[in-house]
Design a protein around this motif. Structure first.
Motif, PDB file in Angstrom:
ATOM      1  N   PRO A 177      -9.158  -5.196   1.583  1.00 23.97           N
ATOM      2  CA  PRO A 177      -7.861  -5.337   0.702  1.00 23.97           C
ATOM      3  C   PRO A 177      -8.083  -4.544  -0.660  1.00 23.97           C
ATOM      4  CG  PRO A 177      -8.042  -7.197   2.023  1.00 23.97           C
ATOM      5  CD  PRO A 177      -9.340  -6.516   2.417  1.00 23.97           C
ATOM      6  N   SER A 193       0.903  -1.128   0.165  1.00 18.37           N
ATOM      7  CA  SER A 193      -0.236   0.204   0.161  1.00 18.37           C
ATOM      8  C   SER A 193       0.907   1.197  -0.063  1.00 18.37           C
ATOM      9  CB  SER A 193      -1.061  -0.191   1.195  1.00 18.37           C
ATOM     10  OG  SER A 193      -0.187   0.392   2.297  1.00 18.37           O
ATOM     11  N   ARG A 238     -13.928  -0.866   2.839  1.00 18.50           N
ATOM     12  CA  ARG A 238     -12.725  -0.892   3.926  1.00 18.50           C
ATOM     13  C   ARG A 238     -12.286  -2.569   3.871  1.00 18.50           C
ATOM     14  NH1 ARG A 238     -13.819   3.041   9.093  1.00 18.50           N
ATOM     15  NH2 ARG A 238     -13.849   5.000   7.798  1.00 18.50           N
ATOM     16  N   ARG A 261      -5.254   7.076  -6.602  1.00 18.48           N
ATOM     17  CA  ARG A 261      -4.299   8.031  -6.195  1.00 18.48           C
ATOM     18  C   ARG A 261      -3.183   8.364  -6.957  1.00 18.48           C
ATOM     19  NH1 ARG A 261      -4.742   5.903   0.020  1.00 18.48           N
ATOM     20  NH2 ARG A 261      -5.935   7.387   0.843  1.00 18.48           N
ATOM     21  N   ALA A 264     -16.073  -1.864  -4.502  1.00 17.78           N
ATOM     22  CA  ALA A 264     -14.527  -1.259  -4.823  1.00 17.78           C
ATOM     23  C   ALA A 264     -14.418  -0.495  -6.111  1.00 17.78           C
ATOM     24  CB  ALA A 264     -13.635  -2.389  -4.724  1.00 17.78           C
ATOM     25  N   GLN A 320      -8.105   2.047  -4.410  1.00 12.58           N
ATOM     26  CA  GLN A 320      -8.035   3.430  -3.940  1.00 12.58           C
ATOM     27  C   GLN A 320      -6.504   4.095  -4.137  1.00 12.58           C
ATOM     28  OE1 GLN A 320      -9.229   4.268   0.205  1.00 12.58           O
ATOM     29  NE2 GLN A 320      -8.741   6.412   0.003  1.00 12.58           N
ATOM     30  N   ASP A 321      -5.732   3.143  -3.694  1.00 12.56           N
ATOM     31  CA  ASP A 321      -4.311   3.577  -4.046  1.00 12.56           C
ATOM     32  C   ASP A 321      -3.810   3.842  -5.535  1.00 12.56           C
ATOM     33  OD1 ASP A 321      -3.438   3.922  -1.509  1.00 12.56           O
ATOM     34  OD2 ASP A 321      -2.392   2.033  -1.433  1.00 12.56           O
ATOM     35  N   TYR A 381     -15.020   4.134  -0.542  1.00 15.67           N
ATOM     36  CA  TYR A 381     -14.388   2.665  -0.866  1.00 15.67           C
ATOM     37  C   TYR A 381     -14.553   1.535   0.209  1.00 15.67           C
ATOM     38  CZ  TYR A 381     -11.462   4.411  -4.719  1.00 15.67           C
ATOM     39  OH  TYR A 381     -10.757   4.919  -5.645  1.00 15.67           O
ATOM     40  N   ARG A 408      -8.734  -0.910  -0.836  1.00 15.56           N
ATOM     41  CA  ARG A 408      -7.626  -0.152  -0.456  1.00 15.56           C
ATOM     42  C   ARG A 408      -6.585  -0.154  -1.725  1.00 15.56           C
ATOM     43  NH1 ARG A 408      -8.734  -2.295   4.928  1.00 15.56           N
ATOM     44  NH2 ARG A 408      -7.451  -4.226   4.418  1.00 15.56           N
ATOM     45  N   SER A 409      -6.660  -1.235  -2.412  1.00 17.20           N
ATOM     46  CA  SER A 409      -5.703  -1.299  -3.445  1.00 17.20           C
ATOM     47  C   SER A 409      -6.359  -0.432  -4.677  1.00 17.20           C
ATOM     48  CB  SER A 409      -5.664  -2.782  -4.182  1.00 17.20           C
ATOM     49  OG  SER A 409      -4.902  -3.641  -2.973  1.00 17.20           O
TER      50      SER A 409
END
Length: 407
Positions: free
Chosen positions: A240, A179, A238, A250, A291, A246-247, A236, A243-244
């Motif tokens: 895995p 992450s 919460r 970014r 997601a 979302q990154d 998103y 989070r992936s």
């Protein structure tokens, strides 16, 4: 005295996995305009394509799955795509993409030979040469070598995974990180700075890797990437995969040169108690749908530059088993979504689930080679020039092209 630092200790201390070699290469800046990004999301475990995109209009589907089949109407019904297929209710956040023509489904897709081992099937898909066990580099790494000349950015190819997937393994530069929040230099307790450790490197491979890591760490810090909030009200899940993605969003929004990103999601090996509208499969599907929906909302207009391919190593058996689950099969389903997709269609040949159309009287056959889907993504979206080296020995005849992209 110069401290001798091993390659392994430097990479472990940074929390980073890098693929050599990061040697300087002559490259040109891509002409004006935003860069296109390919995102692959691998659903590991063999996702049941007949539950993800169920053929609810096929009577043989309902006969083969007395407890697992989703209904075509009423409570818990699949979301209607056409007269034959529906979408699992957990993927409801993707329906606006379907209606807007930005989501396509490829059914009865997979390896050209029946492989029901998770390890072998994943390996063959990621190397891009089914049946060949000696090849070590991956199809995405070879695709990077076939891109038009461009600036060799640190974040050109990124796996939001703890280890680099086989698809990105090879001589082209790629990063693997669990992450963005964990992507930082960790104090070794000796007070040594990253620069000092880099200066004490004992070989050129470590020096070039260390320099690339330093650049990457600086970019994360300078752009405050790990703290970048989602845009456009996106939320998103919460989990895995949330989070992936979302990154990855970014990195796209920060415009740090990303061209290829990968992520994966496990938990799809549903041998027992699979469920239909409820149960383990439904829970994972909701996570996936939420997601992906948040990812699209987060990107906003930038989604026009992004293509997402969702795949798995194989599908599942047509008939449910005695444990109200499904076993390893062959043909499955892929999702393709993005601004340039000719969507609102289930594409590829489909023969139905009558016994005479099944492989070995048990599986959906792979009527479309997965490499055909990826070839169109790499060539039509990224502009890869050398598909023959990406998928050696594979050729798509014109009449078999899916025409997933373009007007």
């Amino acid at each position: 005295m110069t401290t001798r630092v091993s390659r392994r200790s430097l990479l472990q201390a940074s929390g980073l996995t890098l693929v050599p070699s990061f040697l300087a290469r002559a490259a040109e800046q891509v002409p004006g305009g935003r860069r296109r990004v390919l995102v692959t999301l691998f659903l590991r475990g063999g996702v049941d394509g007949l539950s993800l995109v169920p053929p609810v209009g096929d009577a043989d589907y309902h006969r083969a799955r007395p407890t697992l089949a989703l209904p075509a109407s009423g409570e818990g019904a699949a979301l209607r795509l056409d007269d034959t297929f529906g979408l699992h209710p957990g993927l409801a956040p993707l329906m606006p993409l379907w209606s807007g023509g930005s989501l396509a489904v490829v059914h009865a897709v997979g390896l050209p030979l029946p492989v029901r081992s998770h390890f072998d099937a994943q390996d063959f898909i990621e190397t891009g040469v089914p049946g060949m066990r000696s090849l070590r580099d991956g199809y995405l790494n070879r695709a990077l070598a076939g891109l038009p000349p461009e600036r060799p950015d640190t974040f050109r190819a990124v796996a939001l995974q703890s280890t680099l997937p086989r698809a990105l393994s090879g001589p082209e530069a790629a990063l693997a990180l669990g992450s963005l929040a964990d992507f930082r230099w960790r104090d070794t307790g000796r007070g040594a700075s990253f620069a000092a450790l880099y200066a004490g490197a004992v070989d050129e491979a470590l020096r070039t890797t260390g320099a690339e890591a330093s650049d990457a760490l600086s970019l994360v810090a300078d752009h405050r990437l790990a703290a970048m909030a989602p845009a456009n009200g996106a939320e998103y899940p919460r989990v895995p995969v949330g989070r992936s993605l979302q990154d990855i969003a970014r990195l796209i929004r920060a415009d740090v040169g990303l061209r290829v990103a990968t992520a994966d999601m496990g938990g799809w090996d549903t041998h027992v108690g699979q469920g239909s509208v409820n149960g383990p499969f439904a829970a994972r599907t909701r996570e996936l749908g939420e997601a992906l929906g948040a990812f699209v909302q987060d990107l906003g207009p930038r989604f026009e530059d992004v293509l997402v391919v969702v795949m798995s190593e194989f599908g599942r058996t047509v008939k449910e088993n005695g444990n109200q689950g499904t076993d390893h099969g062959t043909g499955g389903a892929m999702l393709v979504l993005g601004g340039g997709v000719r969507g609102g269609r289930v594409v590829g040949p489909w023969k139905g689930l009558a016994p005479e159309h099944l492989l070995e009287e048990r599986d959906v056959p792979s009527l479309t080679d997965y490499r055909g889907v990826l070839s169109e993504a790499l060539e039509g979206h990224l502009g890869v020039r050398t598909l023959a080296s990406v998928f050696p020995g594979f050729h798509v005849v014109p009449e078999a092209r899916l025409r997933l992209l373009g007007a």
